[in-house]
Enzyme design. Structure first.
Site, mmCIF file in Angstrom:
data_model
loop_
_atom_site.group_PDB
_atom_site.id
_atom_site.type_symbol
_atom_site.label_atom_id
_atom_site.label_comp_id
_atom_site.label_asym_id
_atom_site.label_seq_id
_atom_site.Cartn_x
_atom_site.Cartn_y
_atom_site.Cartn_z
ATOM 1 N N ASP A 34 0.827 -1.211 0.000
ATOM 2 C CA ASP A 34 0.000 0.000 0.000
ATOM 3 C C ASP A 34 0.861 1.262 0.000
ATOM 4 O OD1 ASP A 34 -2.349 1.409 -0.036
ATOM 5 O OD2 ASP A 34 -2.783 1.160 2.098
ATOM 6 N N ASN A 82 -11.205 -2.420 -5.252
ATOM 7 C CA ASN A 82 -10.437 -1.433 -6.026
ATOM 8 C C ASN A 82 -11.095 -1.056 -7.360
ATOM 9 O OD1 ASN A 82 -7.223 -2.680 -4.826
ATOM 10 N ND2 ASN A 82 -8.345 -0.874 -4.142
HETATM 11 C C1 IPE Z 1 -5.545 -2.618 -0.107
HETATM 12 O O1 IPE Z 1 -5.200 -1.300 -0.272
HETATM 13 C C2 IPE Z 1 -5.543 -3.311 -1.441
HETATM 14 C C3 IPE Z 1 -4.237 -3.490 -2.051
HETATM 15 C C4 IPE Z 1 -3.086 -3.176 -1.542
HETATM 16 C C5 IPE Z 1 -4.258 -4.101 -3.340
HETATM 17 P P1 IPE Z 1 -6.298 -0.147 -0.426
HETATM 18 O O2 IPE Z 1 -5.531 1.096 -0.625
HETATM 19 O O3 IPE Z 1 -7.276 -0.526 -1.467
HETATM 20 O O4 IPE Z 1 -7.005 -0.198 0.995
HETATM 21 P P2 IPE Z 1 -7.873 0.909 1.752
HETATM 22 O O5 IPE Z 1 -8.880 1.429 0.773
HETATM 23 O O6 IPE Z 1 -6.918 1.978 2.194
HETATM 24 O O7 IPE Z 1 -8.459 0.185 2.913
HETATM 25 C C1 IPE Z 2 -1.575 0.254 -3.349
HETATM 26 O O1 IPE Z 2 -1.375 1.619 -3.400
HETATM 27 C C2 IPE Z 2 -1.880 -0.341 -4.699
HETATM 28 C C3 IPE Z 2 -3.290 -0.693 -4.917
HETATM 29 C C4 IPE Z 2 -4.234 -0.663 -4.021
HETATM 30 C C5 IPE Z 2 -3.661 -1.124 -6.227
HETATM 31 P P1 IPE Z 2 -2.581 2.642 -3.392
HETATM 32 O O2 IPE Z 2 -2.980 2.913 -4.798
HETATM 33 O O3 IPE Z 2 -3.668 2.173 -2.508
HETATM 34 O O4 IPE Z 2 -1.872 3.930 -2.792
HETATM 35 P P2 IPE Z 2 -2.492 4.931 -1.739
HETATM 36 O O5 IPE Z 2 -2.971 4.106 -0.590
HETATM 37 O O6 IPE Z 2 -3.605 5.640 -2.437
HETATM 38 O O7 IPE Z 2 -1.355 5.808 -1.368
HETATM 39 MG MG MG Z 3 -4.085 2.418 -0.567
#
Ligand code: IPE
Ligand code: IPE
Ligand code: MG
Length: 254
Positions: A34, A82
């Protein structure tokens, strides 16, 4: 001994790997990768640049896990939630498997990495699914680390599907409701042939599971870091394993 080594060589020159107990390496490490978007934002870059850089971290950490002798590495790449993101971002993310595999499959083959996918294939665009299935087929006979991408994965969906299968078995007269055991759930989860994670890592400072492996993480050790995924290094990874080795796992016992 380590203290003497440190005194002799200074802390910085002692390689982190040497401080790890090679007899207590987690067999299965799961990572919620993340912080790609926030990493990009902090540098004035578009979110996509963060995802791109996160891909490099996937390679780096796979190699680090392989060096340690980890048997299973499971990476949360895209959740069933997502899809709520803007269309352009989802489309970009769905192109990453192809790009990742085009540039890295050769090295992964050399390390005998076995690629798997955990998630629901039906909703993936054809080009994404094709790239993933191609990599799964090419690496199926590899006997190295098992690298599983949780792609369009959601733990609640996984559990609902398992409950449906068990319900079907009951309807077919294969077992009665009173006979349902943990092992029935386990065999219908997407992780049927994989041990539960010993260690869960989440980057970016969020302290939640976001629908990741809720059943399988029941007794996993958890390690959280503020570091964003694109800047997560082998040293951070080894630090997580070092912390894991300091924990006493009791499973409810003494
Ligand atoms: C969790 O991260 C999913 C992945 C890392 C693929 P998110 O960024 O989607 O999670 P939330 O929305 O902060 O809980
Ligand atoms: C994790 O990074 C990757 C996916 C969830 C696909 P994020 O895209 O969630 O990055 P932040 O949390 O918005 O910084
Ligand atoms: Mg994230």
């Amino acid at each position: 001994m380590l203290q003497r080594l440190r005194a002799l060589f200074g802390k910085a020159s002692v390689k982190p790997l040497q401080m790890l107990d090679t007899d207590n390496i987690p067999q299965h490490i799961a990572i919620i990768m993340d912080g790609n978007g926030r990493w990009a934002k902090s540098r004035g870059l578009p979110r996509m640049a963060g995802h791109h850089s996160g891909m490099k971290a996937v390679k780096r950490i796979t190699m680090a896990a392989d060096r340690l002798g980890v048997k299973y590495l499971t990476l949360y790449a895209f959740s069933t939630e997502n899809w709520k993101r803007p269309k352009a971002e989802v489309e970009f993310l769905m192109k990453l498997p192809q790009e990742f595999l085009a540039s890295e499959l050769k090295d992964l083959m050399e390390k005998r990495v076995q690629i798997r996918m955990m998630g629901y294939k039906g909703d993936l665009p054809d080009h994404t699914l094709k790239a993933v299935e191609d990599a799964i087929a090419k690496t199926a006979n590899n006997d190295g680390i098992v690298l599983t991408f949780a792609l369009n994965y959601g733990s609640r969906k996984e559990m609902i599907e398992a409950v449906r299968s068990i319900g079907q078995d009951v309807q077919d007269g294969k077992l009665s409701p009173g006979q349902i055991e943990e092992s029935h759930m386990q065999q219908y989860l997407l992780t049927a042939d994989v041990p539960d994670p010993d260690l869960l890592i989440r980057t970016s400072g969020e302290l939640r599971l976001s629908n990741f492996m809720l059943w399988q993480l029941a007794y996993s050790e958890m390690w959280f870091t503020d570091v964003y995924w694109p800047e997560f290094t082998e040293e951070h990874f080894n630090e997580a394993v070092r912390e894991y080795q300091r924990r006493a796992r009791r499973y409810g016992g003494l």
